[in-house]
Structure formats: structure tokens, C-alpha cells
Design a protein around this motif. Structure first.
Motif, PDB file in Angstrom:
ATOM      1  N   PRO A   1     -14.365  25.172  27.582  1.00 43.46           N
ATOM      2  CA  PRO A   1     -13.181  24.786  28.362  1.00 43.46           C
ATOM      3  C   PRO A   1     -12.543  23.530  27.779  1.00 43.46           C
ATOM      4  CG  PRO A   1     -15.050  25.259  29.802  1.00 43.46           C
ATOM      5  CD  PRO A   1     -15.585  25.204  28.405  1.00 43.46           C
ATOM      6  N   ASP A   2     -11.242  23.444  27.879  1.00 46.95           N
ATOM      7  CA  ASP A   2     -10.511  22.317  27.304  1.00 46.95           C
ATOM      8  C   ASP A   2     -11.037  20.979  27.801  1.00 46.95           C
ATOM      9  OD1 ASP A   2      -8.060  21.167  25.876  1.00 46.95           O
ATOM     10  OD2 ASP A   2      -7.753  20.461  27.934  1.00 46.95           O
ATOM     11  N   ARG A   3     -11.426  20.907  29.065  1.00 46.09           N
ATOM     12  CA  ARG A   3     -11.874  19.635  29.624  1.00 46.09           C
ATOM     13  C   ARG A   3     -13.125  19.119  28.919  1.00 46.09           C
ATOM     14  NH1 ARG A   3     -11.597  19.786  34.730  1.00 46.09           N
ATOM     15  NH2 ARG A   3     -13.222  18.302  35.347  1.00 46.09           N
ATOM     16  N   ALA A   4     -13.875  19.996  28.253  1.00 47.08           N
ATOM     17  CA  ALA A   4     -15.121  19.605  27.607  1.00 47.08           C
ATOM     18  C   ALA A   4     -14.962  19.336  26.118  1.00 47.08           C
ATOM     19  CB  ALA A   4     -16.183  20.682  27.827  1.00 47.08           C
ATOM     20  N   VAL A   5     -13.732  19.418  25.597  1.00 50.36           N
ATOM     21  CA  VAL A   5     -13.491  19.263  24.161  1.00 50.36           C
ATOM     22  C   VAL A   5     -13.061  17.829  23.854  1.00 50.36           C
ATOM     23  CG1 VAL A   5     -12.082  20.014  22.217  1.00 50.36           C
ATOM     24  CG2 VAL A   5     -12.883  21.694  23.892  1.00 50.36           C
ATOM     25  N   GLY A   6     -13.834  17.160  22.995  1.00 46.32           N
ATOM     26  CA  GLY A   6     -13.480  15.798  22.613  1.00 46.32           C
ATOM     27  C   GLY A   6     -12.648  15.719  21.357  1.00 46.32           C
ATOM     28  N   SER A   7     -12.566  16.819  20.606  1.00 51.10           N
ATOM     29  CA  SER A   7     -11.752  16.860  19.395  1.00 51.10           C
ATOM     30  C   SER A   7     -10.286  17.093  19.754  1.00 51.10           C
ATOM     31  CB  SER A   7     -12.243  17.977  18.476  1.00 51.10           C
ATOM     32  OG  SER A   7     -13.599  17.792  18.129  1.00 51.10           O
ATOM     33  N   THR A   8      -9.416  16.921  18.757  1.00 59.25           N
ATOM     34  CA  THR A   8      -7.990  17.174  18.938  1.00 59.25           C
ATOM     35  C   THR A   8      -7.674  18.568  18.440  1.00 59.25           C
ATOM     36  OG1 THR A   8      -7.586  14.822  18.509  1.00 59.25           O
ATOM     37  CG2 THR A   8      -5.678  16.284  18.500  1.00 59.25           C
ATOM     38  N   VAL A   9      -7.191  19.419  19.333  1.00 54.76           N
ATOM     39  CA  VAL A   9      -6.924  20.809  18.984  1.00 54.76           C
ATOM     40  C   VAL A   9      -5.635  21.258  19.652  1.00 54.76           C
ATOM     41  CG1 VAL A   9      -8.363  21.666  20.883  1.00 54.76           C
ATOM     42  CG2 VAL A   9      -7.887  23.142  18.922  1.00 54.76           C
ATOM     43  N   THR A  10      -4.841  22.037  18.926  1.00 54.14           N
ATOM     44  CA  THR A  10      -3.607  22.624  19.448  1.00 54.14           C
ATOM     45  C   THR A  10      -3.751  24.134  19.436  1.00 54.14           C
ATOM     46  OG1 THR A  10      -2.208  20.806  18.685  1.00 54.14           O
ATOM     47  CG2 THR A  10      -1.128  22.920  19.061  1.00 54.14           C
ATOM     48  N   VAL A  11      -3.337  24.774  20.527  1.00 55.84           N
ATOM     49  CA  VAL A  11      -3.421  26.231  20.645  1.00 55.84           C
ATOM     50  C   VAL A  11      -2.015  26.816  20.697  1.00 55.84           C
ATOM     51  CG1 VAL A  11      -4.198  28.167  22.066  1.00 55.84           C
ATOM     52  CG2 VAL A  11      -5.637  26.125  21.830  1.00 55.84           C
ATOM     53  N   ILE A  12      -1.775  27.833  19.878  1.00 54.20           N
ATOM     54  CA  ILE A  12      -0.510  28.576  19.870  1.00 54.20           C
ATOM     55  C   ILE A  12      -0.835  30.010  20.238  1.00 54.20           C
ATOM     56  CG2 ILE A  12       1.464  29.312  18.484  1.00 54.20           C
ATOM     57  CD1 ILE A  12       0.642  26.951  16.555  1.00 54.20           C
ATOM     58  N   THR A  13      -0.148  30.552  21.218  1.00 57.12           N
ATOM     59  CA  THR A  13      -0.433  31.912  21.665  1.00 57.12           C
ATOM     60  C   THR A  13       0.458  32.926  20.953  1.00 57.12           C
ATOM     61  OG1 THR A  13       1.180  31.868  23.476  1.00 57.12           O
ATOM     62  CG2 THR A  13      -1.027  30.992  23.935  1.00 57.12           C
ATOM     63  N   GLY A  14       0.012  34.173  20.961  1.00 58.36           N
ATOM     64  CA  GLY A  14       0.817  35.241  20.392  1.00 58.36           C
ATOM     65  C   GLY A  14       2.141  35.391  21.109  1.00 58.36           C
ATOM     66  N   GLU A  15       2.159  35.120  22.412  1.00 57.15           N
ATOM     67  CA  GLU A  15       3.403  35.191  23.176  1.00 57.15           C
ATOM     68  C   GLU A  15       4.425  34.187  22.643  1.00 57.15           C
ATOM     69  OE1 GLU A  15       2.952  34.075  27.229  1.00 57.15           O
ATOM     70  OE2 GLU A  15       4.955  34.746  27.818  1.00 57.15           O
ATOM     71  N   GLU A  16       3.965  32.983  22.328  1.00 55.99           N
ATOM     72  CA  GLU A  16       4.874  31.966  21.795  1.00 55.99           C
ATOM     73  C   GLU A  16       5.414  32.371  20.426  1.00 55.99           C
ATOM     74  OE1 GLU A  16       3.467  27.692  22.819  1.00 55.99           O
ATOM     75  OE2 GLU A  16       1.686  28.967  22.930  1.00 55.99           O
TER      76      GLU A  16
ATOM     77  N   TYR B   1     -25.684  19.938  19.771  1.00 56.15           N
ATOM     78  CA  TYR B   1     -26.060  19.795  21.172  1.00 56.15           C
ATOM     79  C   TYR B   1     -24.824  19.385  21.972  1.00 56.15           C
ATOM     80  CZ  TYR B   1     -28.087  17.691  25.394  1.00 56.15           C
ATOM     81  OH  TYR B   1     -28.371  17.359  26.690  1.00 56.15           O
ATOM     82  N   GLN B   2     -24.543  20.145  23.030  1.00 53.49           N
ATOM     83  CA  GLN B   2     -23.440  19.833  23.926  1.00 53.49           C
ATOM     84  C   GLN B   2     -24.002  19.508  25.305  1.00 53.49           C
ATOM     85  OE1 GLN B   2     -20.043  22.705  23.690  1.00 53.49           O
ATOM     86  NE2 GLN B   2     -21.355  23.783  22.218  1.00 53.49           N
ATOM     87  N   LEU B   3     -23.602  18.368  25.847  1.00 60.31           N
ATOM     88  CA  LEU B   3     -24.055  17.911  27.161  1.00 60.31           C
ATOM     89  C   LEU B   3     -22.860  17.725  28.074  1.00 60.31           C
ATOM     90  CD1 LEU B   3     -26.127  16.680  29.177  1.00 60.31           C
ATOM     91  CD2 LEU B   3     -25.685  14.463  28.058  1.00 60.31           C
ATOM     92  N   GLY B   4     -22.944  18.296  29.274  1.00 60.63           N
ATOM     93  CA  GLY B   4     -21.927  18.080  30.286  1.00 60.63           C
ATOM     94  C   GLY B   4     -22.549  17.511  31.541  1.00 60.63           C
ATOM     95  N   LEU B   5     -21.982  16.431  32.082  1.00 62.00           N
ATOM     96  CA  LEU B   5     -22.507  15.778  33.278  1.00 62.00           C
ATOM     97  C   LEU B   5     -21.442  15.746  34.364  1.00 62.00           C
ATOM     98  CD1 LEU B   5     -24.374  12.727  31.652  1.00 62.00           C
ATOM     99  CD2 LEU B   5     -25.418  14.779  32.670  1.00 62.00           C
ATOM    100  N   PHE B   6     -21.805  16.243  35.557  1.00 58.62           N
ATOM    101  CA  PHE B   6     -20.927  16.198  36.722  1.00 58.62           C
ATOM    102  C   PHE B   6     -19.574  16.867  36.457  1.00 58.62           C
ATOM    103  CE2 PHE B   6     -23.735  12.481  36.905  1.00 58.62           C
ATOM    104  CZ  PHE B   6     -24.388  12.711  38.108  1.00 58.62           C
ATOM    105  N   ASP B   7     -19.527  17.767  35.476  1.00 53.32           N
ATOM    106  CA  ASP B   7     -18.294  18.460  35.106  1.00 53.32           C
ATOM    107  C   ASP B   7     -17.161  17.483  34.798  1.00 53.32           C
ATOM    108  OD1 ASP B   7     -17.014  20.874  34.526  1.00 53.32           O
ATOM    109  OD2 ASP B   7     -15.984  20.893  36.462  1.00 53.32           O
ATOM    110  N   SER B   8     -17.534  16.279  34.331  1.00 51.75           N
ATOM    111  CA  SER B   8     -16.532  15.252  34.024  1.00 51.75           C
ATOM    112  C   SER B   8     -16.765  14.600  32.663  1.00 51.75           C
ATOM    113  CB  SER B   8     -16.531  14.162  35.107  1.00 51.75           C
ATOM    114  OG  SER B   8     -16.129  14.680  36.355  1.00 51.75           O
ATOM    115  N   LEU B   9     -18.015  14.357  32.331  1.00 51.37           N
ATOM    116  CA  LEU B   9     -18.343  13.692  31.071  1.00 51.37           C
ATOM    117  C   LEU B   9     -19.002  14.700  30.140  1.00 51.37           C
ATOM    118  CD1 LEU B   9     -18.619  11.148  29.307  1.00 51.37           C
ATOM    119  CD2 LEU B   9     -20.841  10.743  30.430  1.00 51.37           C
ATOM    120  N   PHE B  10     -18.469  14.805  28.922  1.00 49.36           N
ATOM    121  CA  PHE B  10     -18.962  15.782  27.958  1.00 49.36           C
ATOM    122  C   PHE B  10     -19.175  15.104  26.608  1.00 49.36           C
ATOM    123  CE2 PHE B  10     -16.248  17.785  31.080  1.00 49.36           C
ATOM    124  CZ  PHE B  10     -17.023  18.846  31.537  1.00 49.36           C
TER     125      PHE B  10
END
Length: 664
Positions: A76-91, A404-413
């Protein structure tokens, strides 16, 4: 091998200049149109990135966009610390983009340079890194060509049944190995979906251009199938700039076929296959040292074959999955002078990979843990057979990755990854990456940061040469990179407005550069830093606006500007659907600031020139005549801007196209 690949186009560049771009748009701009459906598509359609990871209930409720490339698992986007841009086929379809590189011009931190018109050699650079420091993946297949300086030529990549494009920025060697210093461009095509259906479309327009596309799609609980083909033909423009008296047009032809087939015998087993073939013919001109590009019969033709098979097996109710994959690529190009083949370049890759993902959750302290192990073995070869060039070499390498990916309280990743590469030519290399993301739901704020290291091995040509006049340097060392970024994403007005800002900094040591008739490692560090800004808004459900701006300052170890890295880039995309969704109108604007380029004299000593800034305005529209028929059309370069992306090479003026799409 064209000179632009090894002596000109792949050298670094940049120059500074002021930028003016629609400040009003920054008050309007938008973000990707994420939805629960988008989340499911990101999961389903990235099968060839080995991730069949169920979308979690929390992700679906939050309507979080799902990305794969940052962690090689659906995240999920909320868990991603990198910078990423998504372009959809619709666009892509709203703007009627026909070559992938054109939409990449709108992505923050990405610079595009093309040597002429449609189909000509096209380089893409991320955050000032070189073109062959950007990894390109399509359906899990690495597309970089060993026989093209380990670079991917975007000139031959047509938009064909693309579901989404993810552009991951910053050093990513910890997950992807060599070629990923600047970042990763991950393209995922559609899968067969639903009852059997077919789509056909045809369009034509300026420069004698015609494009046809057809696809068949089907799926049920046990299989999915997509078969598609696209053909493009254009009389083109003169690759050498017509303003310099070059009038002979250079045509281009491209035929690409795609097949994706999946079998799902049980809920825990998936088998998948993807195959892709491209045949192309490209007429071109000659770049004469001391004169520049001039009309000539320097053509090329080639075939690109890509294939991947993959099996996924899940255990313990999907908590532990195993992905096995095998990939084969074969890219062959004939170079012709006056219609006679003078050399043939062939690059191939064979890769075997295994990835294991273990997903754990605990309830006492709300936490999620994802453990990933990846092992891959690759053999890549280059064979050159020509009048003045000969080479036949193979290199093997093995990579081992732990994450290793760690998520805490669904806020800190927090994510940590490390990679160890064993190469039969160079010393073992270790790279790593750390990311963090913290989401504050009450304010709609996400704070993120990442740090990574990267490595780029010398190309076969840099090591061994490829002609009698270009000597290789077997003593070259791999390029080394380290980069970090910090950013913030802020949602407002019920997430109708999303703004983001990122600062990035990257250092590259042992940068490989041309030195007369060979290549050398440049002493010292090249430094690239800058700012990426974006804002998007959907003031109405049927109105979508997005704007971006990038400032990049890149210097080599001597303090000289890196070439073909414009300090200022900006874009604007406005889309409006009306008449109950039957009609659509789109406006896109791309600003490319002034940049530097190399110019070579008769003995190929180089000097620096400045290319002027330019602004391209494109408009597109469509209207559904019925549920099965749609008319569409567009005008590119509406104001007939005259410009150069590479010194001495021409660019298309105003062009108009129209077509019809039928669905059965």
C-alpha cells in the motif's frame, strides 16, 4: 553501433535556465486516481513481478494505491518510503499516448531525449543518472540490452495494452542489481479479464502515419488470456534537422505482438507465461564529426524477443509464497549503410530467479512483518559481427537479496534490504537500501525518506571495445552510487487535493566517461541534487488536473554540468469527461528547460553547446458513438514549436491524428 550510444548520447549533461510554468495550475493540480479497483489491478496485473499478494482489508478500506516496484511485493502507498509515480492505462488513453517515452516526460525527475522523430533512438534519465543507469522492466522482464551499452532504447516501445507504469526513483541496486542507479521503470501490461471480447482500432494522420491495434481477452476462475498486436508505420521527418537543409524523410515501421496466459488450478497455485516480440525498421542519417547530422542512408532493422514463465505457490493461507521464474531475452539489430548490412549486434540474457515472501502479523502490538528472500542467476552475452567491429563475450552473475518490512500501528513503516552480487569479472559487490514512511491520518500527511546505494558494471563495449578505432578498457571499475531523499505528501479537501515535495541528493563515484578512443573511470565524485514538486486536484468527479516541477543540478567530478540534464522540467495534465462520460477532452503541457549537449569535431574531440528551452502543448478528445464504438483524435505540438532534444537532430512540428475504436 551508432556513435550516439557510446560516444555522444550516453554521456552526462545539463545546463541551467529560468522556468515559467502555469503557477495557477499548482493551485489546481491532481494525484493518481486511486480506487479499490486500482488496488486490485495492481495486485492482479503484476503477476510477472512475482507478487500475487492479496490486497489486505485495511488497504482496500483506505483505498490505498498498491505499488510493486518499491519492495518487489504488493505494498500500500502508505507503507512506501521510496519516491514512486504511478501512471495508469486510463491516463495513457485519455492523452492518446502512442510511445511510452512521451508520458515519461510528465514524471517528476525524468528527462527524455530523442534523436529525431517517432521511432528514433530515445534515452530516458532519472534524477540525472545516465540512460544505462535506469533499469526498465516489462511484466517482470529486464529489457536493458547488453548489445546497446546496457541501455534500453525507448524508441521502439509502443504503448500496447499497458495497465500501469511505475517509476521508482533513486538508487535501487539492493533489489534490482546493476543498471538501477537512477531508478526503475516498471511497466505492467493487462491480463485477460472476463467474458471473451475483442478490441480493434485504427488511426492515421500527419507524416503519413498509420497505426492499427487488435486484442482478444478472456478469463474465468481457472485461466486468463490476452493476445494483442499493434502495427505502426510513418514516413517520418528527417532525423537530421531540416533547418540545416536536410530534406530526406526517414521512415519508421514497428510491429509488436504480445501474449499473456495464466493458469490457476487452485487458490494456492498460479502458472503464467508472457511472450513479446517486436520487429522494427528505422531509417536514419549520419552524424559527421565537425559537421553534425546530415542526410544519409544509415538505417537499422531488428527483432526483439522477450519471454518469461513463472510459477507461484502459496502455503499457510497465503502467508508464505514461493515464486519461481525463468526469463529469456534476445535483441538483434542490423546496421545498414546504403541499404547494405555493415554490422549486426546481438544481445541476450538468460535469468533464473526464486523469491520467497513470508507475511506475519501480531495483534498484541499491532504490527506486520514481511520477510523476502531473492536469489537470481543471470547470463548475458554480446555478439558483434561487422566490417569494422567484432566481439563475442559472455558474463555471468549471481545476486542474493534479503529484505525486511516492518509496519507498526498501521502508521510507521520501515524497510531494510541488502544485496550481495557475485560477478565473474568484478569483485563481489554489496548494496543496501533503507526506507521509512510515517502517516498521520488525522491531517492527511505522509512523511517519507530513503537511502540507497547502487552499482553499475561497465558495459561490454567499455570493457572490450567494438571497432578498430575504439579500444576497450578491461581495467574499468564499476560505477558506485549513494543517494537519499526526503519528502512529504499532503492530502487536503477530502483527498481531492494532493501535494508532494521531495529533495534528493546522489553521488556517483568512478563515473565512466569517454577519453579519446577508450573509456576511463573519472576520478572523484559526480553530484546530483534537486527538488521534485507535484500537486493534483479533482475539484469535480469528472475533472482531473496534475502539475509537476523538477529542479536538477548535476555536476561531474570536475564541476562541469552533466549534459542532457535540463535543470528545469515541468508538466501539466488536465482531463475533463462530460456528456455522462461519453466524451472526453485532454490538455497536456510539457516544459523542457535549456540543456547542454556535446558537439564533436572531425577527430571527435567534443565541446559543449546549449539547446534552447521548449514547451509542447498537446490536445486530445474522444466521443463514444455507442457502447462498442468510439471516435478519437489529437493534435500534438499544437503551436508548432521548433526545438531540438539532441544537437543537430530534428523534431516533429504540428501533427494531427484521428481514429476509430470498436469493441466486440
Amino acid at each position: 553501433m551508432p556513435k550516439s550510444v557510446l560516444t555522444g548520447s550516453s554521456e552526462p549533461r545539463l545546463h541551467s535556465v529560468s522556468v515559467v510554468i502555469l503557477i495557477a495550475a499548482l493551485a489546481l493540480a491532481p494525484a493518481p486516481r486511486a480506487s479499490a479497483q486500482d488496488a486490485q489491478e495492481a495486485d492482479d496485473e503484476t503477476a510477472f513481478d512475482g507478487r500475487f499478494v492479496p490486497v489486505t482489508e485495511a488497504a482496500a478500506v483506505a483505498l490505498d494505491e498498491i505499488t510493486v516496484s518499491p519492495n518487489r511485493t504488493a505494498t500500500p502507498d502508505r507503507a512506501v518510503g521510496s519516491t514512486v509515480t504511478v501512471i495508469t492505462g486510463e491516463e495513457l488513453e485519455e492523452q492518446q499516448i502512442r510511445v511510452v517515452s512521451d508520458v515519461l516526460r510528465q514524471v517528476p525527475g525524468v528527462a527524455v531525449n530523442r534523436t529525431g522523430g517517432l521511432g528514433d533512438f530515445t534515452q530516458v534519465r532519472i534524477r540525472g543518472a545516465e540512460g544505462n543507469q535506469t533499469m526498465v522492466r516489462i511484466d517482470g522482464i529486464e529489457m536493458n540490452d547488453p548489445a546497446f551499452g546496457s541501455e534500453f532504447d525507448f524508441g521502439n516501445l509502443l504503448v500496447q495494452d499497458v495497465a500501469r507504469i511505475e517509476v521508482l526513483r533513486g538508487p535501487q541496486s539492493a533489489l534490482y542489481g546493476s543498471d538501477a542507479i537512477g531508478g526503475v521503470i516498471n511497466i505492467v501490461t493487462k491480463r485477460g479479464d472476463g467474458a471473451p471480447s475483442a478490441t480493434v482500432s485504427a488511426e492515421g494522420g500527419s507524416f503519413g502515419t498509420f497505426r492499427g491495434h487488435a486484442s482478444v481477452s478472456a478469463s474465468d476462475d481457472t485461466f486468463d488470456l490476452l493476445v494483442s498486436a499493434v502495427g505502426l508505420s510513418t514516413d517520418g521527418i528527417s532525423s537530421a534537422d531540416e533547418a540545416n537543409g536536410n530534406v530526406e524523410k526517414d521512415a519508421y515501421r514497428n510491429g509488436t505482438g504480445l501474449i499473456k496466459f495464466g493458469i490457476h488450478p487452485t487458490e494456492d497455485i498460479d502458472l503464467a507465461f508472457v511472450g513479446r516480440v517486436t520487429n522494427f525498421m528505422r531509417e536514419g542519417d549520419a552524424d559527421i564529426g565537425g559537421i553534425g547530422p546530415i542526410d544519409a542512408f544509415n538505417d537499422s532493422r531488428g527483432q526483439q524477443l522477450f519471454g518469461r514463465v513463472q510459477g507461484t505457490f502459496r502455503m499457510f493461507e497465503g502467508r508464505w509464497e514461493h515464486i519461481f521464474g525463468a526469463t529469456r531475452t534476445d535483441q538483434t539489430t542490423d546496421y545498414l549503410t546504403n541499404k547494405a548490412v555493415t554490422s549486426t549486434y546481438q544481445g541476450d540474457k538468460n535469468k533464473l530467479d526464486y523469491q520467497s515472501n513470508l507475511y506475519l502479523e501480531q495483534e498484541t502490538v499491532p504490527a506486520s512483518h514481511t520477510l523476502t528472500f531473492l536469489a537470481e542467476h543471470e547470463t548475458q552475452g554480446v555478439k558483434v559481427d561487422g566490417l569494422w567491429s567484432n566481439l563475442d563475450r559472455t558474463i555471468e552473475s549471481t545476486g542474493l537479496v534479503g529484505q525486511y518490512q516492518l509496519g507498526l500501528f498501521d502508521s510507521l513503516f520501515v524497510t531494510a534490504a541488502v544485496r550481495h552480487d557475485v560477478n565473474d569479472l568484478f569483485k563481489d559487490a554489496d548494496t543496501y537500501r533503507l526506507t521509512g514512511a510515517y502517516t498521520i491520518d488525522t491531517t492527511g500527511t505522509k512523511l517519507r525518506a530513503s537511502y540507497g546505494t547502487g552499482v553499475k558494471n561497465p558495459t561490454m563495449f567499455e570493457l572490450y571495445g567494438y571497432t578498430q578505432t575504439y579500444r576497450g578498457n578491461p581495467n574499468l571499475k564499476p560505477e558506485q552510487a549513494a543517494g537519499w531523499d526526503v519528502g512529504i505528501d499532503q492530502a487536503l479537501w477530502g483527498e481531492r487535493v494532493v501535494a508532494d515535495a521531495t529533495y534528493f541528493d546522489m553521488r556517483i563515484a568512478d563515473l565512466i566517461t569517454g577519453a579519446g578512443t577508450t573509456s576511463v573511470n573519472m576520478p572523484g565524485e559526480s553530484r546530483i541534487h534537486g527538488v521534485e514538486l507535484g500537486v493534483s486536484v479533482s475539484p469535480l468527479d469528472n475533472l482531473f488536473v496534475r502539475a509537476s516541477y523538477t529542479y536538477t543540478d548535476g555536476k561531474d567530478a570536475t564541476g562541469a554540468d552533466l549534459v542532457r540534464r535540463p535543470p528545469h522540467l515541468a508538466s501539466l495534465d488536465v482531463n475533463y469527461a462530460f456528456l455522462d462520460g461519453r466524451a472526453n477532452a485532454n490538455l497536456s503541457v510539457v516544459y523542457n528547460g535549456a540543456q547542454t549537449d556535446w558537439v564533436y569535431d572531425a577527430v571527435y574531440n567534443r565541446s559543449v553547446v546549449t539547446l534552447d528551452a521548449y514547451t509542447l502543448v498537446n490536445v486530445a478528445g474522444s466521443y463514444k458513438l455507442s457502447d462498442t464504438a468510439e471516435l478519437f483524435g489529437r493534435v500534438d505540438n499544437l503551436f508548432d514549436e521548433q526545438y531540438q532534444e539532441v544537437w543537430g537532430y530534428g523534431t516533429p512540428g504540428r501533427a494531427a491524428y484521428a481514429g476509430l475504436r470498436l469493441t466486440f
